[in-house]
Design a protein around this motif. Structure first.
Motif, PDB file in Angstrom:
ATOM      1  N   GLU A 112      -3.447  -0.687  -5.007  1.00  0.00           N
ATOM      2  CA  GLU A 112      -2.029  -1.023  -5.045  1.00  0.00           C
ATOM      3  C   GLU A 112      -1.803  -2.458  -4.587  1.00  0.00           C
ATOM      4  O   GLU A 112      -0.995  -3.188  -5.167  1.00  0.00           O
ATOM      5  CB  GLU A 112      -1.199  -0.045  -4.211  1.00  0.00           C
ATOM      6  N   PHE A 113      -2.521  -2.876  -3.534  1.00  0.00           N
ATOM      7  CA  PHE A 113      -2.391  -4.261  -3.072  1.00  0.00           C
ATOM      8  C   PHE A 113      -2.779  -5.221  -4.200  1.00  0.00           C
ATOM      9  O   PHE A 113      -2.089  -6.212  -4.451  1.00  0.00           O
ATOM     10  CB  PHE A 113      -3.257  -4.518  -1.837  1.00  0.00           C
ATOM     11  N   HIS A 120       8.279  -4.725   0.026  1.00  0.00           N
ATOM     12  CA  HIS A 120       9.547  -4.142   0.475  1.00  0.00           C
ATOM     13  C   HIS A 120      10.139  -3.238  -0.603  1.00  0.00           C
ATOM     14  O   HIS A 120      10.589  -2.122  -0.311  1.00  0.00           O
ATOM     15  CB  HIS A 120      10.523  -5.256   0.847  1.00  0.00           C
ATOM     16  N   ALA A 121      10.113  -3.701  -1.844  1.00  0.00           N
ATOM     17  CA  ALA A 121      10.670  -2.911  -2.947  1.00  0.00           C
ATOM     18  C   ALA A 121       9.911  -1.605  -3.137  1.00  0.00           C
ATOM     19  O   ALA A 121      10.472  -0.623  -3.639  1.00  0.00           O
ATOM     20  CB  ALA A 121      10.646  -3.727  -4.241  1.00  0.00           C
ATOM     21  N   ARG A 122       8.645  -1.554  -2.713  1.00  0.00           N
ATOM     22  CA  ARG A 122       7.832  -0.340  -2.803  1.00  0.00           C
ATOM     23  C   ARG A 122       7.938   0.547  -1.569  1.00  0.00           C
ATOM     24  O   ARG A 122       7.265   1.558  -1.468  1.00  0.00           O
ATOM     25  CB  ARG A 122       6.354  -0.712  -2.995  1.00  0.00           C
ATOM     26  N   GLY A 123       8.748   0.129  -0.594  1.00  0.00           N
ATOM     27  CA  GLY A 123       8.918   0.938   0.610  1.00  0.00           C
ATOM     28  C   GLY A 123       8.005   0.568   1.758  1.00  0.00           C
ATOM     29  O   GLY A 123       8.003   1.227   2.798  1.00  0.00           O
ATOM     30  N   PHE A 124       7.222  -0.486   1.592  1.00  0.00           N
ATOM     31  CA  PHE A 124       6.360  -0.957   2.671  1.00  0.00           C
ATOM     32  C   PHE A 124       7.095  -2.027   3.463  1.00  0.00           C
ATOM     33  O   PHE A 124       8.032  -2.650   2.986  1.00  0.00           O
ATOM     34  CB  PHE A 124       5.051  -1.537   2.117  1.00  0.00           C
ATOM     35  N   GLY A 125       6.652  -2.235   4.683  1.00  0.00           N
ATOM     36  CA  GLY A 125       7.187  -3.293   5.509  1.00  0.00           C
ATOM     37  C   GLY A 125       6.098  -4.311   5.770  1.00  0.00           C
ATOM     38  O   GLY A 125       4.907  -4.031   5.603  1.00  0.00           O
ATOM     39  N   TYR A 169       0.958  -8.662   8.198  1.00  0.00           N
ATOM     40  CA  TYR A 169       0.799  -7.310   8.714  1.00  0.00           C
ATOM     41  C   TYR A 169       1.594  -6.394   7.791  1.00  0.00           C
ATOM     42  O   TYR A 169       2.784  -6.639   7.560  1.00  0.00           O
ATOM     43  CB  TYR A 169       1.344  -7.202  10.136  1.00  0.00           C
ATOM     44  N   ILE A 170       0.955  -5.352   7.284  1.00  0.00           N
ATOM     45  CA  ILE A 170       1.570  -4.499   6.273  1.00  0.00           C
ATOM     46  C   ILE A 170       1.408  -3.032   6.647  1.00  0.00           C
ATOM     47  O   ILE A 170       0.344  -2.606   7.104  1.00  0.00           O
ATOM     48  CB  ILE A 170       0.919  -4.736   4.890  1.00  0.00           C
ATOM     49  N   GLY A 171       2.451  -2.250   6.412  1.00  0.00           N
ATOM     50  CA  GLY A 171       2.420  -0.807   6.624  1.00  0.00           C
ATOM     51  C   GLY A 171       3.753  -0.214   6.212  1.00  0.00           C
ATOM     52  O   GLY A 171       4.508  -0.806   5.444  1.00  0.00           O
ATOM     53  N   THR A 172       4.032   0.950   6.770  1.00  0.00           N
ATOM     54  CA  THR A 172       5.295   1.628   6.499  1.00  0.00           C
ATOM     55  C   THR A 172       6.217   1.416   7.689  1.00  0.00           C
ATOM     56  O   THR A 172       5.820   1.664   8.829  1.00  0.00           O
ATOM     57  CB  THR A 172       5.055   3.136   6.263  1.00  0.00           C
ATOM     58  N   PRO A 173       7.441   0.950   7.456  1.00  0.00           N
ATOM     59  CA  PRO A 173       8.364   0.724   8.575  1.00  0.00           C
ATOM     60  C   PRO A 173       8.742   2.039   9.263  1.00  0.00           C
ATOM     61  O   PRO A 173       8.702   3.105   8.642  1.00  0.00           O
ATOM     62  CB  PRO A 173       9.596   0.092   7.926  1.00  0.00           C
ATOM     63  N   VAL A 174       9.118   1.936  10.512  1.00  0.00           N
ATOM     64  CA  VAL A 174       9.614   3.098  11.248  1.00  0.00           C
ATOM     65  C   VAL A 174      10.850   3.609  10.507  1.00  0.00           C
ATOM     66  O   VAL A 174      11.787   2.847  10.249  1.00  0.00           O
ATOM     67  CB  VAL A 174       9.971   2.712  12.698  1.00  0.00           C
TER      68      VAL A 174
END
Length: 192
Positions: free
Chosen positions: A25-26, A118-123, A154-159
């Motif tokens: 995906e990245f 961000h558009a994919r839901g990642f932060g 730094y990439i992941g899923t936001p709280v």
């Protein structure tokens, strides 16, 4: 998510949880981000992805260069996200496109990638600091002479429950001028 919404709602996320985009995906998002303006299509950049236990190796590298008493704090920073994407600036030497323009293209690509994430839901959050000049980090990330480490995304899923407000539009009137206003104003500022 449309582009305007992405621009007005993206935030630098301090705490990022699993999941992060996997390598496939990245790579896909990077292919899209690489469509950002890039004179000569030089792509004067590369990424080194750091996730899982590899974050410990990067943290140990940081700890070796940290001030006395700050090793634990510096080491823990690499655990703030499941994926640390290290951006390496690799300017094409001797090309007609000047290095500053290659750096601008690299910055544009990185910003596009943040919006796509961000558009994919990642932060994400962009982190730099003195460690971008670390000889140990350069060796660990296999930087060549002439390359510069620009920082880590730094990439992941936001709280999920964090409050996020839509960004307010700022007043840009003091930063906008027309040529006709400059020429008619003579020596005045000509700003709108």
């Amino acid at each position: 998510m449309d582009v305007t919404t992405a621009m007005l709602t993206r935030r630098s996320e301090q705490l990022l949880l699993d999941p992060a985009p996997d390598d496939n995906e990245f790579t896909y998002l990077l292919k899209v981000a690489a469509a950002a303006p890039d004179h000569g299509r030089l792509r004067p950049w590369r990424w080194v992805l750091v996730r899982g236990d590899d974050r410990d190796a990067l943290g140990a590298c940081f700890a070796e260069e940290a001030q006395e008493g700050r090793q634990a704090q510096v080491t823990s920073k690499v655990q703030r996200a499941p994926l640390l994407a290290s951006l390496v600036f690799s300017p094409v030497q001797g090309h007609k496109v000047p290095e500053w323009e290659q750096l601008a293209a690299t910055s544009g690509m990185a910003h596009a990638l943040m919006l796509l994430l961000h558009a994919r839901g990642f932060g994400s959050i962009w982190r730099t600091g003195t460690l971008v000049h670390s000889p140990r980090a350069r060796r660990l990330l296999d930087l060549a002479d002439g390359e510069d480490l620009l920082g880590w995304l730094y990439i992941g899923t936001p709280v999920p429950d964090a409050a996020r407000k839509r960004r307010e539009l700022c007043d840009v009137s003091g930063r906008l001028t027309t040529l006709s206003a400059l020429t008619s104003a003579g020596s005045g500022s000509g700003r709108m």
